[in-house]
Scaffold this active site. Structure first.
Site, PDB file in Angstrom:
ATOM      1  N   GLU A 230     -95.312  92.907  56.161  1.00  0.00           N
ATOM      2  CA  GLU A 230     -94.888  92.882  57.578  1.00  0.00           C
ATOM      3  C   GLU A 230     -96.161  92.718  58.383  1.00  0.00           C
ATOM      4  O   GLU A 230     -96.954  93.651  58.485  1.00  0.00           O
ATOM      5  CB  GLU A 230     -94.196  94.200  57.955  1.00  0.00           C
ATOM      6  CG  GLU A 230     -92.957  94.521  57.157  1.00  0.00           C
ATOM      7  CD  GLU A 230     -91.764  93.677  57.565  1.00  0.00           C
ATOM      8  OE1 GLU A 230     -91.882  92.855  58.491  1.00  0.00           O
ATOM      9  OE2 GLU A 230     -90.708  93.831  56.927  1.00  0.00           O
ATOM     10  N   GLU A 365    -102.913  87.157  68.383  1.00  0.00           N
ATOM     11  CA  GLU A 365    -102.239  88.420  68.694  1.00  0.00           C
ATOM     12  C   GLU A 365    -103.239  89.333  69.398  1.00  0.00           C
ATOM     13  O   GLU A 365    -104.183  89.810  68.796  1.00  0.00           O
ATOM     14  CB  GLU A 365    -101.787  89.052  67.378  1.00  0.00           C
ATOM     15  CG  GLU A 365    -101.027  90.322  67.546  1.00  0.00           C
ATOM     16  CD  GLU A 365    -100.592  90.911  66.215  1.00  0.00           C
ATOM     17  OE1 GLU A 365    -101.382  90.895  65.264  1.00  0.00           O
ATOM     18  OE2 GLU A 365     -99.454  91.386  66.141  1.00  0.00           O
TER      19      GLU A 365
HETATM   20  P1  NAP Z   1    -104.809  96.380  59.403  1.00  0.00           P
HETATM   21  O1  NAP Z   1    -106.234  96.433  59.816  1.00  0.00           O
HETATM   22  O2  NAP Z   1    -104.329  95.209  58.650  1.00  0.00           O
HETATM   23  O3  NAP Z   1    -104.555  97.724  58.586  1.00  0.00           O
HETATM   24  C1  NAP Z   1    -103.290  98.075  58.093  1.00  0.00           C
HETATM   25  C2  NAP Z   1    -103.447  99.044  56.956  1.00  0.00           C
HETATM   26  O4  NAP Z   1    -104.135  98.398  55.877  1.00  0.00           O
HETATM   27  C3  NAP Z   1    -104.280 100.284  57.289  1.00  0.00           C
HETATM   28  O5  NAP Z   1    -103.738 101.387  56.595  1.00  0.00           O
HETATM   29  C4  NAP Z   1    -105.629  99.911  56.732  1.00  0.00           C
HETATM   30  O6  NAP Z   1    -106.432 101.015  56.432  1.00  0.00           O
HETATM   31  C5  NAP Z   1    -105.254  99.170  55.480  1.00  0.00           C
HETATM   32  N1  NAP Z   1    -106.282  98.257  54.977  1.00  0.00           N
HETATM   33  C6  NAP Z   1    -107.382  97.779  55.618  1.00  0.00           C
HETATM   34  N2  NAP Z   1    -108.063  96.953  54.802  1.00  0.00           N
HETATM   35  C7  NAP Z   1    -107.402  96.911  53.631  1.00  0.00           C
HETATM   36  C8  NAP Z   1    -107.598  96.210  52.408  1.00  0.00           C
HETATM   37  N3  NAP Z   1    -108.620  95.374  52.238  1.00  0.00           N
HETATM   38  N4  NAP Z   1    -106.690  96.382  51.419  1.00  0.00           N
HETATM   39  C9  NAP Z   1    -105.619  97.195  51.584  1.00  0.00           C
HETATM   40  N5  NAP Z   1    -105.394  97.886  52.723  1.00  0.00           N
HETATM   41  C10 NAP Z   1    -106.266  97.744  53.735  1.00  0.00           C
HETATM   42  O7  NAP Z   1    -103.841  96.519  60.638  1.00  0.00           O
HETATM   43  P2  NAP Z   1    -103.961  97.538  61.831  1.00  0.00           P
HETATM   44  O8  NAP Z   1    -105.146  97.129  62.644  1.00  0.00           O
HETATM   45  O9  NAP Z   1    -103.882  98.936  61.350  1.00  0.00           O
HETATM   46  O10 NAP Z   1    -102.561  97.272  62.599  1.00  0.00           O
HETATM   47  C11 NAP Z   1    -102.370  96.227  63.446  1.00  0.00           C
HETATM   48  C12 NAP Z   1    -101.690  95.058  62.769  1.00  0.00           C
HETATM   49  O11 NAP Z   1    -100.476  95.443  62.145  1.00  0.00           O
HETATM   50  C13 NAP Z   1    -101.269  93.979  63.754  1.00  0.00           C
HETATM   51  O12 NAP Z   1    -101.615  92.712  63.273  1.00  0.00           O
HETATM   52  C14 NAP Z   1     -99.767  94.142  63.839  1.00  0.00           C
HETATM   53  O13 NAP Z   1     -99.081  92.982  64.229  1.00  0.00           O
HETATM   54  C15 NAP Z   1     -99.428  94.544  62.472  1.00  0.00           C
HETATM   55  N6  NAP Z   1     -98.112  95.219  62.460  1.00  0.00           N
HETATM   56  C16 NAP Z   1     -97.038  94.558  61.910  1.00  0.00           C
HETATM   57  C17 NAP Z   1     -95.798  95.155  61.908  1.00  0.00           C
HETATM   58  C18 NAP Z   1     -94.596  94.460  61.303  1.00  0.00           C
HETATM   59  O14 NAP Z   1     -93.657  95.158  60.940  1.00  0.00           O
HETATM   60  N7  NAP Z   1     -94.579  93.158  61.169  1.00  0.00           N
HETATM   61  C19 NAP Z   1     -95.622  96.426  62.447  1.00  0.00           C
HETATM   62  C20 NAP Z   1     -96.733  97.052  62.997  1.00  0.00           C
HETATM   63  C21 NAP Z   1     -97.980  96.436  62.983  1.00  0.00           C
HETATM   64  P3  NAP Z   1    -107.634 101.492  57.423  1.00  0.00           P
HETATM   65  O15 NAP Z   1    -106.976 101.919  58.672  1.00  0.00           O
HETATM   66  O16 NAP Z   1    -108.245 102.610  56.705  1.00  0.00           O
HETATM   67  O17 NAP Z   1    -108.533 100.307  57.621  1.00  0.00           O
END
Ligand code: NAP
Ligand code: MG
Length: 463
Positions: A230, A365
């Site tokens: 997602e 985004e």
């Molecule tokens: P993110 O940076 O992609 O992080 C998401 C999760 O992945 C966090 O728990 C993060 O941990 C972890 N993570 C980071 N690097 C990783 C790696 N190399 N391998 C595995 N896991 C890793 O996203 P975010 O900044 O937290 O959230 C914002 C994004 O989420 C936006 O793009 C938003 O659109 C998307 N989102 C999508 C939905 C949907 O349902 N489509 C819903 C909500 C949000 P750390 O925090 O420890 O880095």
């Protein structure tokens, strides 16, 4: 290097907790516990598993206000939103508790025997969760995973772990056995990567950015893990001249500034048909004025701060000098709201109009309270602009013409569309993306399919 993360309240900048930065060894131990807990959890009578899930839901309801306050303190989201999201967590758990003994297989007419299908659990599921809806998104994965007989390990975002940790306590209090639902805390780059490649993890349910999703998918390929992704969005609201313009304008702030715009479904592009463009902007300015920013624990406030100072700077960058017209023109800020003085990572709700379709703010985004308003001529152009993005998550069509609303709903490439509403997420209906917004569906009965494998069994009836 410190071995704890200081968890910050983004509205006050105070440290509210410290959580361990766990490493690969702790993840491996959690996976071993999860594997160990699997057989008994799967073997439990379905009615008993369902009863434990209902008790878990009841615990969430009982502790609803505590969880909502914790979510607001950790994420900075308006308390009304946190209360709604915690309410949804309980609903999600009740919904999937009800599904435990209704996720039936089939018998299939074949020659020479009896053929039947079973929905088998996958085993250990890793849930990787972002910071914008920590407890809600955790529940979207925990509910169907537990209902189908899997065990699950949740890795919340490093900066927002508090409600997931509390949820795991409540699961134990409800009688869900040790090891069935665990939370690991720390850095995605270390423990998220380990979960994505661990040979004993059967599935990764990831919500987050498209960039990290791509990496998770690559790592998971080593052992052919099931993956659901997602990811991000750049969704459009399309407002036709024959829409109820007052209603569309009044709803616009909620569609893009909810959760301070840190929402994958944010309608961050508003496409407005030319004859009503100016009138819409006037109505929108009034609606933005009413979108108050401040202390998120105050129920009268619509919007809290950005989640971190670093993220506030990223959002501000989209409005910086030179980010407008190619060649470096200014961004035409049409209107923006007021923010409090003093501590907190505040950013005003901001309307950019008319925005160009090739600007960075209209392609990427932003994940903040910034909306680009763009004029269009006709239905054909509206479809082209709405689809002119690598994403395909959500969107809204505003029109009083029923046939047009259906044509548009079929033509816009997004997993979740609403007509005359900004609603994207409901417990009963599937949620997920098209194109680079990901694949797999959460919520609804559809989610059960991605937490189980279909097994086909043929029994010969030959004498
Ligand atoms: P993110 O940076 O992609 O992080 C998401 C999760 O992945 C966090 O728990 C993060 O941990 C972890 N993570 C980071 N690097 C990783 C790696 N190399 N391998 C595995 N896991 C890793 O996203 P975010 O900044 O937290 O959230 C914002 C994004 O989420 C936006 O793009 C938003 O659109 C998307 N989102 C999508 C939905 C949907 O349902 N489509 C819903 C909500 C949000 P750390 O925090 O420890 O880095
Ligand atoms: Mg990140």
């Amino acid at each position: 290097m410190s071995n704890v993360t200081s968890v910050i309240n983004p509205a006050t900048e105070a440290t509210i907790a410290e959580t361990p930065i766990q490493g690969v060894d702790e993840v491996d131990a959690a996976v071993a516990r999860s594997l160990g807990a699997g057989p008994a959890w799967r073997a439990m009578a379905p009615a008993d598993r369902a009863r434990l899930m209902r008790r878990f839901a009841a615990q969430v309801e009982e502790h609803g206000e505590e969880l909502a306050q914790l979510e607001t303190a950790n994420v900075g989201k308006a308390i009304g939103e946190s209360r709604d999201e915690v309410g949804m967590v309980a609903e999600v758990l009740y919904f999937y508790a009800g599904a435990v003994d209704k996720h039936r297989g089939a018998t299939v007419p074949v020659a020479g025997g009896v053929d039947m299908t079973f929905h088998e659990p996958l085993g250990v599921v890793a849930a990787i969760v972002p910071w914008n809806f920590p407890i809600a998104i955790t529940s979207w994965k925990v509910g169907p995973a537990l209902a189908t007989g899997n065990t699950i390990i949740v890795k919340p975002a490093e900066i927002t772990p508090l409600t997931a940790l509390r949820l795991a306590d409540l699961a134990l209090d409800a009688g869900i056995p040790e090891g069935v639902l665990q939370v690991v805390t720390g850095k995605g780059s270390v423990i998220g990567t380990r979960l994505s490649e661990h040979p004993d993890v059967a599935k990764v349910a990831f919500t987050g950015s498209t960039e990290v999703g791509r990496e998770v998918m690559a790592r998971a390929s080593g052992t052919i893990k099931r993956v659901t992704l997602e990811l991000g969005g750049k969704s459009a609201s399309v407002i036709f001249a024959n829409a109820d313009l007052e209603r569309a304008a009044a709803a616009t702030p909620g569609g893009v500034f909810a959760n301070a715009g840190q929402d994958c479904c944010a309608r961050s592009r508003v496409l407005v048909q030319r004859p009503v463009f100016e009138r819409y902007l006037g109505l929108l300015a009034d609606a933005v004025d009413a979108w108050t920013v401040g202390d998120p624990t105050d129920p009268a406030i619509k919007m809290g701060p950005m989640v971190t100072e670093a993220h506030r700077k990223v959002v501000a960058g989209y409005l910086a000098e030179g980010m407008g017209e190619p060649g470096g023109g200014p961004v035409p800020t049409h209107t923006s709201g007021r923010v409090p003085d003093g501590p907190g990572f505040w950013f005003p709700p901001t309307v950019v109009a008319p925005a160009g379709v090739d600007w960075r703010m209209d392609r990427e985004e932003i994940f903040g309270p910034v909306v680009a308003v763009i004029p269009f001529e006709d239905e054909e152009e509206a479809v082209r602009l709405a689809n002119d993005t690598p994403y395909g998550l959500s969107g809204t069509i505003w029109t009083r013409d029923g046939a047009r609303s259906l044509r548009m709903a079929r033509a816009v490439q997004a997993g979740n569309l609403s007509v005359n509403s900004n609603s994207s997420v409901r417990v009963q209906t599937s949620f997920g993306g098209m194109k680079q917004s990901g694949f797999g569906r959460e919520l609804g009965l559809e989610a059960l399919a991605s937490y189980s494998d279909v097994k086909n069994v043929f029994v010969s009836t030959d004498g």
